[in-house]
Every structure is written in structure tokens, then in C-alpha cells.
Design a protein around this motif. Structure first.
Motif, PDB file in Angstrom:
ATOM      1  N   MET A 109      26.216  36.470  48.177  1.00 12.73           N
ATOM      2  CA  MET A 109      27.692  36.880  47.287  1.00 12.73           C
ATOM      3  C   MET A 109      27.299  36.765  46.088  1.00 12.73           C
ATOM      4  O   MET A 109      26.128  36.221  45.601  1.00 12.73           O
ATOM      5  N   PHE A 110      28.002  37.346  44.825  1.00 14.52           N
ATOM      6  CA  PHE A 110      28.049  37.030  43.695  1.00 14.52           C
ATOM      7  C   PHE A 110      29.213  36.960  43.007  1.00 14.52           C
ATOM      8  O   PHE A 110      30.324  37.539  43.613  1.00 14.52           O
ATOM      9  N   THR A 111      29.412  36.441  41.825  1.00 16.20           N
ATOM     10  CA  THR A 111      30.547  36.232  41.168  1.00 16.20           C
ATOM     11  C   THR A 111      30.911  37.453  40.399  1.00 16.20           C
ATOM     12  O   THR A 111      30.023  38.030  39.549  1.00 16.20           O
ATOM     13  N   CYS A 112      31.977  37.584  40.175  1.00 16.52           N
ATOM     14  CA  CYS A 112      32.542  38.898  39.640  1.00 16.52           C
ATOM     15  C   CYS A 112      33.648  38.695  38.983  1.00 16.52           C
ATOM     16  O   CYS A 112      34.384  37.912  39.129  1.00 16.52           O
ATOM     17  N   VAL A 113      33.846  39.249  37.461  1.00 18.88           N
ATOM     18  CA  VAL A 113      35.017  39.201  36.821  1.00 18.88           C
ATOM     19  C   VAL A 113      35.966  40.324  36.916  1.00 18.88           C
ATOM     20  O   VAL A 113      35.430  40.998  36.891  1.00 18.88           O
ATOM     21  N   GLY A 114      37.313  39.901  36.959  1.00 19.01           N
ATOM     22  CA  GLY A 114      38.213  41.055  36.925  1.00 19.01           C
ATOM     23  C   GLY A 114      39.369  40.587  36.331  1.00 19.01           C
ATOM     24  O   GLY A 114      39.644  39.611  35.694  1.00 19.01           O
ATOM     25  N   TYR A 115      40.676  41.504  36.562  1.00 16.05           N
ATOM     26  CA  TYR A 115      42.024  41.161  35.936  1.00 16.05           C
ATOM     27  C   TYR A 115      42.889  41.091  37.208  1.00 16.05           C
ATOM     28  O   TYR A 115      42.688  42.135  38.108  1.00 16.05           O
ATOM     29  N   ALA A 116      43.733  40.068  37.419  1.00 17.31           N
ATOM     30  CA  ALA A 116      44.677  40.001  38.570  1.00 17.31           C
ATOM     31  C   ALA A 116      45.744  39.392  38.259  1.00 17.31           C
ATOM     32  O   ALA A 116      45.966  38.655  37.331  1.00 17.31           O
ATOM     33  N   PRO A 139      51.962  38.041  34.990  1.00 16.99           N
ATOM     34  CA  PRO A 139      51.200  39.231  34.238  1.00 16.99           C
ATOM     35  C   PRO A 139      49.621  39.297  34.876  1.00 16.99           C
ATOM     36  O   PRO A 139      49.475  38.097  35.231  1.00 16.99           O
ATOM     37  N   LEU A 140      48.956  40.291  34.691  1.00 23.18           N
ATOM     38  CA  LEU A 140      47.617  40.415  34.920  1.00 23.18           C
ATOM     39  C   LEU A 140      46.975  39.630  34.092  1.00 23.18           C
ATOM     40  O   LEU A 140      47.110  39.492  32.736  1.00 23.18           O
ATOM     41  N   ALA A 141      45.852  38.861  34.476  1.00 31.80           N
ATOM     42  CA  ALA A 141      45.015  38.013  33.699  1.00 31.80           C
ATOM     43  C   ALA A 141      43.599  37.893  34.068  1.00 31.80           C
ATOM     44  O   ALA A 141      43.452  38.051  35.199  1.00 31.80           O
ATOM     45  N   MET A 164      36.189  49.724  30.880  1.00 30.32           N
ATOM     46  CA  MET A 164      35.769  48.344  31.462  1.00 30.32           C
ATOM     47  C   MET A 164      34.906  47.609  30.519  1.00 30.32           C
ATOM     48  O   MET A 164      34.676  46.516  30.930  1.00 30.32           O
ATOM     49  N   ALA A 165      34.336  48.358  29.585  1.00 30.85           N
ATOM     50  CA  ALA A 165      33.376  47.676  28.678  1.00 30.85           C
ATOM     51  C   ALA A 165      34.334  46.403  27.806  1.00 30.85           C
ATOM     52  O   ALA A 165      33.709  45.398  27.351  1.00 30.85           O
ATOM     53  N   SER A 166      35.560  46.643  27.844  1.00 36.39           N
ATOM     54  CA  SER A 166      36.565  45.444  27.133  1.00 36.39           C
ATOM     55  C   SER A 166      36.696  44.408  28.072  1.00 36.39           C
ATOM     56  O   SER A 166      37.372  43.544  27.716  1.00 36.39           O
ATOM     57  N   LEU A 167      36.385  44.522  29.318  1.00 41.12           N
ATOM     58  CA  LEU A 167      36.548  43.110  30.048  1.00 41.12           C
ATOM     59  C   LEU A 167      35.548  42.038  29.546  1.00 41.12           C
ATOM     60  O   LEU A 167      34.548  42.188  29.336  1.00 41.12           O
ATOM     61  N   PRO A 168      36.191  41.062  29.563  1.00 39.82           N
ATOM     62  CA  PRO A 168      35.449  39.597  28.881  1.00 39.82           C
ATOM     63  C   PRO A 168      34.428  39.255  29.898  1.00 39.82           C
ATOM     64  O   PRO A 168      34.331  39.483  31.030  1.00 39.82           O
ATOM     65  N   ALA A 169      33.475  38.740  29.232  1.00 41.29           N
ATOM     66  CA  ALA A 169      32.089  38.341  30.188  1.00 41.29           C
ATOM     67  C   ALA A 169      32.585  37.180  31.113  1.00 41.29           C
ATOM     68  O   ALA A 169      31.854  37.033  32.114  1.00 41.29           O
ATOM     69  N   THR A 170      33.674  36.420  30.622  1.00 34.61           N
ATOM     70  CA  THR A 170      33.934  35.325  31.636  1.00 34.61           C
ATOM     71  C   THR A 170      35.549  35.192  31.689  1.00 34.61           C
ATOM     72  O   THR A 170      36.118  35.507  30.911  1.00 34.61           O
ATOM     73  N   ALA A 171      35.782  34.784  32.775  1.00 35.69           N
ATOM     74  CA  ALA A 171      37.269  34.704  32.688  1.00 35.69           C
ATOM     75  C   ALA A 171      37.787  33.518  32.081  1.00 35.69           C
ATOM     76  O   ALA A 171      37.253  32.326  32.220  1.00 35.69           O
TER      77      ALA A 171
END
Length: 354
Positions: free
Chosen positions: A1-8, A15-17, A347-354
Motif C-alpha cells: 500500500m501507499f498513501t495518496c492525496v486527493g479531494y473527497a 464540499p470536496l476537500a 492535478m499539479a494544483s493538488l496540495p502535497a499533503t491533505a
């Protein structure tokens, strides 16, 4: 497994965050993809808000995915690191039912494993569901990974994975081509792709729209004629004219006024998903042996054929690029039909961490 960052979304009204979650490790038949762009589909909104039945939360939407291969499993031979690839609405199916064996995985008897909000038999956490493309990366069985032509703008190619294949599949199945008179109902995310495809396939294309403001845009996209469907006399003049009509409208509307525009043995196909059941008058069907059908996305082979066609004819979607932190505002604009014609997230705008 690995940790992934997203919006949910954490529930139907939230709202999505940003969120962190677990992706499975890349197995022998898997492809791990670094996501660069993801389209925004109206079905994302329906799912996030549990409008098509209860959704699983947290819900990470997104099934119009474009990215680069980051890693491949030991049994994967079709892809290599750095390839431009896409993932659409499905990431698995039973593989052995009649539909799957015919290359029509979207009609899998056991239901496909959808790219998000679907029970996931290979989830890293038992009993978990799938998470979609509003995220940094995704791991997908190589059968469900698609090669994207390098000559296409990758951001504008993202909506091909849903809006594109949804409109391509019925046009291909009913063999639309030169000599056919084709009507496209509605000019939105689906309709604008249908116009482009039908024109490129050699048909004579008429766009039907309720909005006079879309006449010039319809012609810009290649429609040979544009008819305002609220004009009763204009509609009457189109009777018995069309070989094929593709209805791409998801709002409630009367399909009967279009059935009468078909020639004898003509076909009308629905790809939009109105909220309320439709009332269909049988006389319009029986009187000219017309048919009314529906169509859902396309199989993997068919989707690859569509992408290859787009590469040959340089066809992509008309898009507006957004950063991920604009997604909730983008949802509001989709509901107001305030986009021409598809939002795509950088998706380059996705933050590095949630």
C-alpha cells in the motif's frame, strides 16, 4: 500500500476537500499512473451528493483520467514508464460473462467495478470502495488502461474518457457515416463531442438546441445546420428527415417531439440521464418502424478505437482548466450550465499533503 492525496466529499452535503487515503501497491498485472489531468463529469456531482442512491464516503470522484505511467507490474507488456495513458469509467469487470467476452465490459452481468464509489475486490483495505481521479495517482489493471495519442492536448483529451466514448459508442454501433442525416439534441459536454464525431464520420449533422445563443457555437463545432427546438414551425419542417438522432440531454424533456423527425426505420438513442421517467408515445414508433434505444459509455476496445480516431482527426473536448481548489465552485457552475463544455482539473494544483 501507499498513501495518496486527493479531494473527497465526506458526506452528501459536504464540499470536496483534501484527503489522504490508501492505494494498493502495483501488482503483477497493474499499471501505476501519475495523474496529470482529470475531467469533471456531471455524474461526479450526482454521485458525491448521493443523488443516484446512497454513495460510499469518503467519495473521491473522477473518471476522465489522463496521466503518465509511473510503474508497471512484472506481467505488463503493453505499457512502459512515461507512456501517456487514460482511465475511464471502469477499472475492472468479471471478464467471463457474455458481455465481457464480447468486449462490452460496460454491460458486465456482474456490473463493472466503477472507477470510484464501487465495491473494490482488490482494495488495500478489505471491504473498501474505489477512489477516482481527483487524486495524485491511481493503480489500475492493465486491461483497463488506455493509450492516449501523444499528438493530442492531454488536458483536452481527458473528457474523451467519458463524454467522448459515451457519444462515440452509439455512433459506431449504429454505423453512422457518409450519407446519413444525423440529429444531435443538446449542446453540452456530451452534445459538443457528438457533433464533432458525427461530422468527422462524414454525416450531415443538425444540432437541436433550446438556446439561440448556441447557434454560432454549434456551427463553429461543425454542425451543418442548427434548429431551435422551441420553434414549433422549425421542428415541424424537420419531420421524417433523420436516419439517426442522438439525444444528449440530461434535463427533463419530451422525446416524442424528436421521434417524429426520424425517417422510416430511423433510430433515436438516449445517452443523457434525465432524473424523471420519460413518457413515450407508441404511435410515433409503430407508425414508421422507428426505434428508441439507450447506450452507456463503451467497452475498452471501443474506447481505444475512439482515442485512435481522435488522434487521427485531432479531436479533443472544448475545456476550461481549473485548479483543484476551485472544484466546488465548478460544480455550482456545471449545475448552471456555465461551462463550454467541460471542466478539467490541473492535478499539479493538488496540495502535497491533505
Amino acid at each position: 500500500m501507499f498513501t495518496c492525496v486527493g479531494y473527497a466529499a465526506q458526506n452528501a452535503s459536504a464540499p470536496l476537500a483534501p484527503i489522504t487515503f490508501q492505494r494498493r501497491a502495483c501488482g503483477p498485472k497493474d499499471v501505476q499512473i501519475d495523474i496529470t489531468y482529470c475531467g469533471v463529469c456531471h455524474s461526479d456531482i450526482h454521485t458525491v451528493r448521493s443523488e443516484w442512491g446512497p454513495s460510499a464516503y469518503p467519495c473521491v470522484p473522477g473518471h476522465e483520467i489522463i496521466g503518465r505511467v509511473a510503474k508497471t507490474g512484472s506481467d505488463v507488456t503493453r505499457f512502459k514508464e512515461g507512456d501517456l495513458v487514460g482511465v475511464g469509467c471502469m477499472v475492472n469487470s468479471c471478464r467471463h460473462c457474455e458481455s465481457c467476452e464480447a468486449g462490452l465490459e460496460q454491460y458486465c452481468d456482474a456490473l463493472p467495478t466503477w472507477t470510484y464509489n464501487s465495491p473494490d475486490p482488490v482494495a488495500p483495505v478489505e471491504g473498501d470502495h474505489t477512489y477516482g481521479g481527483y487524486s495524485r495517482s491511481i493503480v489500475v489493471d492493465d486491461h483497463f488502461v488506455l493509450r492516449v495519442p501523444e499528438n493530442l492536448d492531454p488536458a483536452a483529451a481527458a473528457p474523451l474518457l467519458c463524454a467522448g466514448i459515451t457519444t462515440w459508442s452509439p455512433l459506431a454501433h449504429w454505423k453512422v457515416g457518409p450519407g446519413h442525416k444525423v440529429g444531435i439534441v443538446g449542446l453540452g459536454g456530451l452534445g459538443h463531442m457528438a457533433v464533432k464525431f458525427a461530422v468527422a464520420l462524414g454525416a450531415e449533422v443538425t444540432l437541436f438546441t433550446t438556446s439561440p445563443s448556441k447557434v454560432e457555437d454549434g456551427k463553429r463545432l461543425g454542425a451543418h445546420r442548427v434548429v431551435i427546438s422551441r420553434d414549433a414551425e422549425a421542428m415541424k419542417a424537420e419531420a421524417n428527415r433523420f436516419d439517426f438522432i442522438l439525444d444528449a440531454v440530461s434535463a427533463d424533456h419530451d422525446v416524442n417531439e424528436y421521434l417524429g423527425l426520424l425517417r422510416q426505420d430511423g433510430h433515436m438513442v438516449l445517452v443523457g440521464l434525465p432524473e424523471k421517467p420519460m413518457s413515450v408515445g407508441t404511435f410515433a414508433l409503430v407508425g414508421k418502424r422507428r426505434s428508441l434505444a439507450g447506450s452507456a459509455i463503451g467497452g475498452i476496445q471501443e474506447t481505444q478505437e475512439m482515442l485512435d480516431f481522435c488522434g487521427k482527426h485531432n479531436i479533443t473536448s472544448d475545456i476550461e482548466m481549473i485548479d483543484i481548489n476551485q472544484i466546488n465552485h465548478a460544480y455550482d457552475r456545471v449545475l448552471r450550465s456555465d461551462v463550454k463544455y467541460r471542466f478539467v482539473i490541473d492535478m499539479a494544483s493538488l496540495p502535497a499533503t491533505a
